[in-house]
Design an enzyme around this catalytic site. Structure first.
Site, PDB file in Angstrom:
ATOM      1  N   HIS A 205       0.874  -1.178   0.000  1.00  0.00           N
ATOM      2  CA  HIS A 205       0.000   0.000   0.000  1.00  0.00           C
ATOM      3  C   HIS A 205       0.914   1.232   0.000  1.00  0.00           C
ATOM      4  CE1 HIS A 205      -2.801   2.919   1.877  1.00  0.00           C
ATOM      5  NE2 HIS A 205      -3.781   2.099   1.552  1.00  0.00           N
TER       6      HIS A 205
ATOM      7  N   CYS B 158      -4.831   2.553  -3.554  1.00  0.00           N
ATOM      8  CA  CYS B 158      -3.589   3.061  -2.957  1.00  0.00           C
ATOM      9  C   CYS B 158      -2.441   2.070  -3.171  1.00  0.00           C
ATOM     10  CB  CYS B 158      -3.752   3.371  -1.467  1.00  0.00           C
ATOM     11  SG  CYS B 158      -4.880   4.711  -1.155  1.00  0.00           S
TER      12      CYS B 158
ATOM     13  N   GLN C 134      -4.447  -4.865   6.977  1.00  0.00           N
ATOM     14  CA  GLN C 134      -5.485  -5.768   6.460  1.00  0.00           C
ATOM     15  C   GLN C 134      -5.540  -7.074   7.243  1.00  0.00           C
ATOM     16  OE1 GLN C 134      -7.844  -5.222   4.306  1.00  0.00           O
ATOM     17  NE2 GLN C 134      -7.108  -3.227   3.637  1.00  0.00           N
TER      18      GLN C 134
ATOM     19  N   LYS D 195     -10.369  -0.561  10.478  1.00  0.00           N
ATOM     20  CA  LYS D 195     -10.544  -1.835   9.758  1.00  0.00           C
ATOM     21  C   LYS D 195     -10.815  -2.967  10.748  1.00  0.00           C
ATOM     22  CE  LYS D 195      -7.309  -0.456   6.136  1.00  0.00           C
ATOM     23  NZ  LYS D 195      -8.070   0.159   5.059  1.00  0.00           N
TER      24      LYS D 195
ATOM     25  N   ASP E 153       3.214  -4.514   8.018  1.00  0.00           N
ATOM     26  CA  ASP E 153       1.993  -3.726   7.896  1.00  0.00           C
ATOM     27  C   ASP E 153       0.820  -4.701   8.017  1.00  0.00           C
ATOM     28  OD1 ASP E 153      -0.247  -2.411   7.068  1.00  0.00           O
ATOM     29  OD2 ASP E 153       0.554  -1.748   5.134  1.00  0.00           O
TER      30      ASP E 153
HETATM   31  C1  LIG Z   1      -2.354  -2.878   3.492  1.00  0.00           C
HETATM   32  C2  LIG Z   1      -2.686  -1.523   4.028  1.00  0.00           C
HETATM   33  N1  LIG Z   1      -1.747  -0.821   4.658  1.00  0.00           N
HETATM   34  C3  LIG Z   1      -1.999   0.390   5.177  1.00  0.00           C
HETATM   35  C4  LIG Z   1      -3.224   0.975   5.043  1.00  0.00           C
HETATM   36  C5  LIG Z   1      -3.431   2.335   5.611  1.00  0.00           C
HETATM   37  O1  LIG Z   1      -4.398   2.335   6.600  1.00  0.00           O
HETATM   38  P1  LIG Z   1      -4.808   3.748   7.234  1.00  0.00           P
HETATM   39  O2  LIG Z   1      -5.318   4.573   6.073  1.00  0.00           O
HETATM   40  O3  LIG Z   1      -5.874   3.453   8.208  1.00  0.00           O
HETATM   41  O4  LIG Z   1      -3.589   4.316   7.811  1.00  0.00           O
HETATM   42  C6  LIG Z   1      -4.233   0.311   4.366  1.00  0.00           C
HETATM   43  C7  LIG Z   1      -5.551   0.939   4.157  1.00  0.00           C
HETATM   44  O5  LIG Z   1      -6.274   0.611   3.230  1.00  0.00           O
HETATM   45  C8  LIG Z   1      -3.961  -0.981   3.848  1.00  0.00           C
HETATM   46  O6  LIG Z   1      -4.897  -1.678   3.197  1.00  0.00           O
END
Ligand SMILES: Cc1ncc(COP(=O)(O)O)c(C=O)c1O
Length: 416
Positions: free
Chosen positions: A133, A374, A213, A236, A210
């Site tokens: 992401h 993203c 998800q 999430k 990370d």
């Molecule tokens: C794999 C992954 N990493 C990071 C994020 C970022 O999450 P946040 O926008 O809540 O910081 C997302 C959000 O869609 C994601 O899917």
């Protein structure tokens, strides 16, 4: 156990009963009962989370850590209990290894900035994967720009599976950090992060995972994974927006300089010099998102009340059902077909732009996401501008999938 929830060991959870605990799921959209399949973007909130936030404001609202009065003590106790809940949810050894952030993005930025400042210099390398992401790409690009380090990328194959041979080749004594997602939001791929962490540590690199998800689909145990840092995001996890978790080992967090400066993160301040508070407060400048932490703790209790055994089994069955149903729609091509995959169905449909798919299925009351999610490098890797993405969570059903498929047939009729 939270009243009104199935027992933590329930083998079968009544999905109708479960859905009834999410008030928003009884909304209509364009005259149809709402089908919510945009869970990878954010999940809906159960009543217990909404109630916990309201209860906090009704009975305990005050600023934390600073007051001696009763409300401040209540607010502080609830806020710190939320940290303890989060530590237990992620399997951390100590609550002080949990830093409350705004979201996963801020957690990664915190590490890229503070850890990067202390550990990266010219000649060093940061290794990320091709399916990250943007929030696990851009902070490292910024850290590399600041320090002169170089960003390297582990490639993936046409199914969206990481190329582990390339990973081992890219892992050298120059590698200082390996930062990978546990579960790809664009493809659904589940990455073998424990094995990646073992190899990275053997090469002398630190590891950030990370888990934005992963944490609502699978149980997480940061110590079993053997990672230095793990981030996730409350919205999430069936919790509120504006709250996230950064797990870091005591040793790593102790050795890092602060990220943001201000109140709460200091031990003493003078115009000549300031000194830093103990963990985790060194990384929590300013008034925190108190109700966010409390709401997130309620969400984590809720998830544990349902139990990951049931959640994982239910979502795997939905993934299998959805994969078969989507594959049977003429012109549909799934993007992301890894053998180890979570309930995310990214797809394209011949001759139809994903945005048109999203707009038409919305008219049928079905909420999906379209775009690059993203993850622009993922789209580039597959040679497409965007995908349509249906992402399934614990409260979804095969009826929801059927409604999506019916709506897709309408998309096909419209564009024939
Ligand atoms: C794999 C992954 N990493 C990071 C994020 C970022 O999450 P946040 O926008 O809540 O910081 C997302 C959000 O869609 C994601 O899917």
């Amino acid at each position: 156990m939270t009243p009104g929830l199935p027992s933590p060991t329930a083998v079968g959870v009544d999905v109708a009963h479960l859905r009834a605990q999410f008030p928003i799921l009884s909304e209509s959209a364009h005259g149809h009962p709402l089908v919510y399949l945009d869970n990878a973007a954010t999940t809906q909130k159960p009543r217990v989370v909404l109630d916990a936030i309201a209860r906090y404001y009704e009975t305990a609202n005050a600023n934390v850590h600073r007051g001696v009065h009763m409300l401040s003590e209540r607010a502080t106790a609830a806020f710190e209990a939320a940290r303890t809940e989060a530590a237990s949810f992620l399997g951390a050894a100590h609550p002080h290894e949990i830093v409350f952030t705004r979201n996963a993005t801020e957690g990664i930025n915190l590490v890229a900035h503070s850890w990067g400042q202390a550990n990266l210099s010219a000649g060093d390398e940061v290794l990320i994967s091709a399916m990250e992401h943007h929030s696990n790409i851009v902070p490292w690009q910024l850290a590399c720009e600041r320090t002169g380090a170089r960003l390297r990328v582990i490639p993936m194959d046409d199914r969206g599976v990481l190329d582990l041979d390339s990973f081992h080749q890219l892992l050298t004594p120059r590698t200082r950090m390996v930062a990978v997602s546990q579960l790809s939001n664009a493809l659904g791929t589940v990455n073998p992060v424990a094995a990646i962490a073992t190899a990275a540590h053997a090469a002398g690199a630190a590891v950030l995972v990370d888990g934005a998800q992963a944490a609502y689909h699978r149980p997480v145990d940061v110590r079993a994974l053997g990672v230095d840092f793990y981030v996730c995001t409350g919205h999430k996890l069936y919790g509120p927006t504006g709250i996230g978790l950064l797990y870091g080992t005591t040793a790593q967090l102790e050795a890092m300089p602060p990220f943001l400066g201000g109140g709460d993160m200091i031990s003493s301040v003078s115009f000549e010099k300031s000194t830093w508070n103990v963990l985790p407060y060194k990384f929590e400048a300013g008034t925190p998102h108190i109700e966010g932490a409390i709401g997130l703790a309620a969400a984590m209790r809720f998830i544990r009340g349902i139990g990951f055994d049931w959640i994982t089994a239910h979502e795997s069955a939905l993934l299998a059902y959805g994969t078969k149903a989507l594959s049977a729609v003429p012109g549909v091509r799934l993007i992301g077909t890894a053998p180890d995959k979570a309930s995310i169905l990214s797809f394209v449909l011949d001759g139809v732009h994903p945005h048109d798919i999203g707009t038409i299925v919305d008219q049928h009351g079905v909420a999906i996401r379209t775009g690059h999610h993203c993850a622009q490098p993922v789209m580039e890797r597959f040679g497409i501008p965007a995908t349509a993405r249906a992402s399934l969570a614990m409260y979804n059903t095969t009826d929801d999938v059927d409604r999506l498929i019916e709506a897709l047939h309408d998309v096909r009729r419209t564009f024939q």
